[in-house]
Design an enzyme around this catalytic site. Structure first.
Site, short mmCIF file in Angstrom:
data_model
loop_
_atom_site.label_atom_id
_atom_site.label_comp_id
_atom_site.label_asym_id
_atom_site.label_seq_id
_atom_site.Cartn_x
_atom_site.Cartn_y
_atom_site.Cartn_z
CE LYS A 196 -4.05 -1.85 -0.22
NZ LYS A 196 -4.71 -1.76 -1.80
CG HIS A 215 -8.45 0.48 -3.47
ND1 HIS A 215 -9.25 0.20 -2.52
CD2 HIS A 215 -7.65 -0.31 -3.34
CE1 HIS A 215 -8.86 -0.76 -1.74
NE2 HIS A 215 -7.73 -1.12 -2.41
CE LYS A 238 -10.04 -3.68 -4.59
NZ LYS A 238 -10.24 -3.92 -2.99
CB THR A 239 -9.15 -10.36 -4.91
OG1 THR A 239 -8.19 -9.19 -4.40
CG2 THR A 239 -8.09 -11.55 -5.25
NE ARG A 318 -5.75 -9.18 2.71
CZ ARG A 318 -6.50 -8.36 2.25
NH1 ARG A 318 -6.10 -8.52 0.78
NH2 ARG A 318 -7.12 -7.16 2.52
#
Length: 413
Positions: A196, A215, A238-239, A318
Site C-alpha cells: 500500500k 483502488h 475485488k479479488t 492473506r
C-alpha cells in the site's frame, strides 16, 4: 561491479539482491521462527502482532515540494522532516545490525510511460518474497541496467519507533517522504504496508500527469472487446470477482486509467483467504503453490493442510502470488478503455439495493462518498463490519483531495 547499499548508509556484508523464491524459502525456514511450507508448496509466514494495516500510524512528510498538493487530515497526517530523518536513521541503524539483508528491485506500473522503479530493503525473507510477488519483476537484462530507483522502501518493521519522537502516537510508524523519495516502516511486520506504500506513491504521481489511479480490480473479455473495472475497499470482493475464468485478468487491486486505457500497477495479487475453497475460487486456490506466500494462517501440524476457516490469529488471512500463476492473466497487464465501471459496497447494514444502475451524476456522488463498510481484520482494531465513507473506495490511500480523483474519473467517463 558488486551490488552495494553504501549510498543508503547500509554496510551489511550479506546483501542478496532479487534472490530466487527457492533461496528465500530456505532463508525463511532457517532464520524466521514459525515459517514453514504448506501442503501445496506455499510459504507460510507470520507478521507478528500486527496482522493488518495501521492507518492511524501513517505519516506524510510536510515538505515545500508537496505541501500544497496533499489532502492533509486523518488520512495524510503531517510529519515534520526532522522526525522523518530520526525514523529513517532508526530503520537504517536497525538494518545495519542484521547479518543479512534482502533487496528487491522491481517496477510499479505495466505501462512503460508511467512505470516507477521501486527498491525494497528488508531483513525478512518473507517480506522479500512478498514484494517479489507484488512488484513487476525485471528480466535479468532489465535488472542489469536498473540503475538508481525512483523510490526506496526501508522496512525496519521488527524494530519500534520511539514514542517520544515528535509526531509519534505509538511504536508503529509508516512514513512517506515525497521530496526524498523514501518510505520508512517501523514497528509493524505486516507485509501489506509495503504494497500500500507503493500504491500511495502512485496515487500522488499519477494524477500529476493526468492519470487516474484507482483502488479497483480489472478484467477484459477474451476477445479484447471490453474492459471492466470493479472499485471497492479492501475485503469487498475485488479479488474474488476478478478471478473470473471466463475473462482475462488484468489485476485484482490497483490500476491506472490513462488516455490509452487501463494498466495494472502490480505484478501479483494479494487475496483474502478466509474461508477459501477450491470449488468457489479455483484460480486463487490453485495459485497458492510454490512461490506464493500464505500469511497468518493456521495449519494441521503433520499434513500441513491449511485450515482456511481458522480465524484465531486474524480474519485478515492473506495469500500473495504472482499474476503469472493465474491461467487467464493478461500479460503485459494492459487493457483498453473500460466499458463497465462497477462499485462494490460491503453494505453490512442494508442501506442500498442489491444492484443499482447509476447515472453519471449518481456515479460521481457514490464515488466521492464511497459508502461501504470496513471488513473485519483489514485494519488493526476492526473486529466487526463498521460503516464508513471511504472516498473513491480507497480513502486510506488517497494523497490528493478526493475531488482530484473524481474530476479525473468524470473526464474518463
Amino acid at each position: 561491479m558488486a551490488f552495494s547499499l553504501d549510498k543508503q548508509g547500509i554496510s551489511v556484508a550479506e546483501i542478496y539482491r532479487n534472490p530466487s523464491p527457492a533461496f528465500l524459502y530456505e532463508a525463511a525456514l532457517r532464520f524466521e521462527k514459525g515459517s514453514t511450507i504448506s501442503s501445496t508448496g506455499a510459504l507460510i509466514a507470520y507478521s507478528g502482532k500486527k496482522t493488518g494495516r495501521s492507518p492511524t500510524d501513517k505519516r506524510v512528510v510536510d515538505e515545500p515540494e508537496v505541501r500544497d498538493d496533499i489532502w492533509w487530515g486523518s488520512v495524510n497526517i503531517k510529519l515534520d522532516p526532522q522526525s522523518f530523518l530520526i525514523n529513517r536513521e532508526r530503520a537504517i541503524d536497525y538494518l545495519n545490525t542484521r547479518e543479512r539483508l534482502y533487496v528487491i528491485d522491481g517496477y510499479a506500473g505495466w505501462d512503460a510511460q508511467y512505470q516507477q522503479k521501486i527498491r525494497v530493503v528488508c531483513a525478512r525473507a518473507y517480506h522479500a518474497l512478498f514484494m517479489h510477488n507484488m512488484l513487476i519483476r525485471p528480466t535479468p537484462a532489465q535488472l542489469e541496467t536498473f540503475g538508481e530507483p525512483d523510490y526506496v522502501i526501508y522496512n525496519g518493521g521488527a524494530f519500534p519507533a520511539n514514542r517520544h519522537t515528535a509526531g509519534m502516537t505509538s511504536t508503529t510508524s509508516v512514513d512517506l517522504s515525497f521530496a526524498r523519495r523514501e518510505f520508512v516502516i517501523l514497528g509493524t511486520e505486516y507485509a501489506g504496508e509495503m504494497k500500500k506504500g507503493v500504491f500511495t506513491i502512485m496515487n500522488y504521481l499519477m494524477p500529476k500527469q493526468g492519470v487516474l489511479s484507482m483502488h479497483c480490480s480489472a478484467t477484459q473479455a477474451r476477445d479484447g472487446s471490453d474492459t471492466s473495472i470493479l472499485f471497492g475497499l479492501s475485503g469487498t470482493g475485488k479479488t474474488t470477482l476478478s478471478a473470473d475464468p471466463k475473462r482475462l485478468l488484468l489485476g485484482d487491486d490497483e490500476h491506472c486509467w490513462t488516455d490509452q486505457g487501463v494498466f495494472n500497477i502490480e505484478g501479483g495479487c494479494y487475496a483474502k483467504v478466509i474461508k477459501l475453497s477450491k470449488e468457489q475460487e479455483p484460480d486463487i486456490w490453485n495459485s497458492l503453490q510454490f512461490g506464493a506466500v500464505l500469511e497468518n494462517v493456521k495449519y494441521e501440524q503433520t499434513s500441513h493442510l491449511v485450515d482456511f476457516d481458522d480465524t484465531s490469529l486474524t480474519e485478515n488471512t492473506r495469500g500473495s502470488y504472482i499474476l503469472d500463476s493465474i491461467p487467464n492473466a493478461k500479460l503485459p497487464a494492459v487493457g483498453g478503455h473500460p466499458k463497465n465501471v462497477i462499485f462494490l459496497t460491503a453494505d453490512a447494514f442494508g442501506v442500498l439495493p442489491p444492484v443499482s444502475k447509476l447515472t453519471p451524476g449518481q456515479a460521481m456522488y457514490h464515488y466521492i462518498s464511497g459508502y461501504t463498510a470496513k471488513v473485519a481484520g483489514t485494519e488493526q482494531g476492526v473486529k466487526d463490519p463498521e460503516p464508513t465513507f471511504s472516498a473513491c473506495f480507497g480513502g486510506p490511500f488517497l494523497v490528493w483531495h478526493p475531488t482530484k480523483y473524481a474530476e479525473l474519473l468524470a473526464e474518463k467517463l
